[in-house]
Design an enzyme around this catalytic site. Structure first.
Site, PDB file in Angstrom:
ATOM      1  N   THR A 192       0.826  -1.201   0.000  1.00 47.53           N
ATOM      2  CA  THR A 192       0.000   0.000   0.000  1.00 47.53           C
ATOM      3  C   THR A 192       0.863   1.256   0.000  1.00 47.53           C
ATOM      4  OG1 THR A 192      -1.696  -1.175   1.265  1.00 47.53           O
ATOM      5  CG2 THR A 192      -1.828   1.221   1.225  1.00 47.53           C
ATOM      6  N   THR A 193       1.880   1.280   0.862  1.00 48.45           N
ATOM      7  CA  THR A 193       2.758   2.438   0.974  1.00 48.45           C
ATOM      8  C   THR A 193       3.548   2.658  -0.307  1.00 48.45           C
ATOM      9  OG1 THR A 193       2.929   1.946   3.340  1.00 48.45           O
ATOM     10  CG2 THR A 193       4.520   3.513   2.449  1.00 48.45           C
ATOM     11  N   TYR A 214     -13.310  -3.913  -2.011  1.00 48.85           N
ATOM     12  CA  TYR A 214     -14.416  -3.437  -2.853  1.00 48.85           C
ATOM     13  C   TYR A 214     -15.460  -4.525  -3.112  1.00 48.85           C
ATOM     14  CZ  TYR A 214     -17.269  -1.046  -6.250  1.00 48.85           C
ATOM     15  OH  TYR A 214     -18.343  -0.507  -6.891  1.00 48.85           O
ATOM     16  N   TYR A 258      -2.547 -10.049   4.888  1.00 51.00           N
ATOM     17  CA  TYR A 258      -2.592  -8.638   5.256  1.00 51.00           C
ATOM     18  C   TYR A 258      -4.035  -8.277   5.573  1.00 51.00           C
ATOM     19  CZ  TYR A 258      -1.811  -3.546   4.858  1.00 51.00           C
ATOM     20  OH  TYR A 258      -1.738  -2.200   5.093  1.00 51.00           O
ATOM     21  N   ARG A 305      -9.121  -0.153   5.037  1.00 51.49           N
ATOM     22  CA  ARG A 305      -8.964   0.056   3.593  1.00 51.49           C
ATOM     23  C   ARG A 305      -9.817  -0.899   2.768  1.00 51.49           C
ATOM     24  NH1 ARG A 305      -4.827   3.220   1.190  1.00 51.49           N
ATOM     25  NH2 ARG A 305      -3.403   4.127   2.690  1.00 51.49           N
ATOM     26  N   LYS A 362       0.076  -9.770   8.652  1.00 50.27           N
ATOM     27  CA  LYS A 362       0.278  -8.368   9.008  1.00 50.27           C
ATOM     28  C   LYS A 362      -1.065  -7.864   9.496  1.00 50.27           C
ATOM     29  CE  LYS A 362       1.292  -3.808   7.055  1.00 50.27           C
ATOM     30  NZ  LYS A 362       1.569  -3.024   5.826  1.00 50.27           N
ATOM     31  N   ILE A 406       5.607  -4.485  10.124  1.00 53.84           N
ATOM     32  CA  ILE A 406       5.803  -4.024   8.757  1.00 53.84           C
ATOM     33  C   ILE A 406       5.423  -2.558   8.776  1.00 53.84           C
ATOM     34  CG2 ILE A 406       5.073  -4.245   6.352  1.00 53.84           C
ATOM     35  CD1 ILE A 406       4.718  -7.236   6.840  1.00 53.84           C
TER      36      ILE A 406
END
Length: 296
Positions: A48-49, A111, A137, A142, A165, A207
């Protein structure tokens, strides 16, 4: 017991951009060198980052391959290969394996989402596709999806699903996962403000977004804890908490890229739809960077 991918602080590394929005691989190389010189324990690329959601397929795989070659086996390189489309995540996983990533980071579908049964089938399908170890994750803020403890127990039965994570922020649930999964599933904090609490539950590390700007300190929070210096670990976590919080004053990775630009890196801007910070938010970030000794 499954093999642990890494212990300590893995950096969810940014993807630096030129003004035209293309990837600045020269700066990415410098960032990776800086991370390794300051004891980062793993490189997580195209998460994501790293703005993987706006990368082309070619960019995505090229960035992973670049990181693998730059790191040269010094620490594990973990490739973001997740998607809300199982078939596409399969393709990303196989391509990541082909360029020699050490492990995969697989986010929950977003989504379109799914049921807990769908999560089990999705992740097991991905785990069957390569021999690489997988870090799940879980980031409900999100994705709108949350992996339940019972689903974690089922997923942990797969030999290639070795860790998660956890960015749900729900310490009580994470404690339940730790209790029920035991050595079958390593846990990494996905929130920089919860490193010590998750280590206290048996977590293997973090992380980290914060590690982009202060990798040694992120590593040290973990290492102090592992060395039995729990009080010192907690004190360092709490000392850095204002800066950690400032890095999430806007949507990640907007603040961390701005912070890196402010302290001298060529991080560039985020790709749209992520826009620049407000002046008030930027002023707050600058103040915390100064308080942390990163700016004059």
């Amino acid at each position: 017991m499954k093999k642990t991918i890494f212990t300590g602080a893995g950096v969810a590394v940014i993807t630096p951009m030129y003004p035209d929005g293309s990837i600045n691989y020269d700066e990415l190389g410098r960032i990776i060198d800086f991370q390794l010189e300051n004891h980062t324990d793993a490189i997580v690329i195209c998460g994501t980052t790293g703005e993987s959601s706006t990368m082309t397929d070619e960019e995505h795989i090229k960035a992973i391959e670049f990181a693998v070659n730059k790191v040269g086996g010094r620490v594990p390189v973990i490739a973001g290969a997740g998607s809300n489309d199982t078939a596409y995540a399969l393709w990303l996983s196989k391509e990541s394996a082909a360029v020699k990533a050490d492990a995969l980071l697989q986010v929950t579908p977003y989504y379109n989402k799914t049921s807990q049964l769908g999560l089990i089938r999705h992740f097991n399908t991905l785990a069957d596709a390569t021999d690489l170890p997988i870090i799940l994750y879980n980031v409900p803020s999100r994705t709108g999806m949350d992996i339940s403890p019972a689903t974690y127990v089922e997923l942990a039965k797969h030999p290639n699903i070795v860790a998660t994570k956890e960015a749900s922020g729900n310490i009580s649930k994470i404690a339940q996962v730790a209790a029920e999964c035991g050595d079958n599933l390593d846990i990494y904090s996905g929130n920089d403000d919860q490193i010590v609490p998750i280590l206290a539950l048996g977590g293997k590390g973090v992380i980290s977004v914060f590690s982009n700007i202060m990798p040694k300190q992120a590593h040290d929070i973990c290492q102090l804890f592992f060395d039995g210096k729990v009080k010192e670990s907690a004190e360092l976590q709490l000392k850095l908490l204002p800066l950690i919080n400032a890095l999430f004053i806007d949507v990640n990775p907007i603040p961390v890229k701005e912070a890196m630009n402010l302290i001298g890196w060529k991080a560039g801007l985020c790709r749209l739809p992520l826009a620049e910070m407000s002046e008030s938010a930027k002023a707050h970030l600058v103040a915390e960077l100064k308080n942390a000794g990163l700016m004059n």
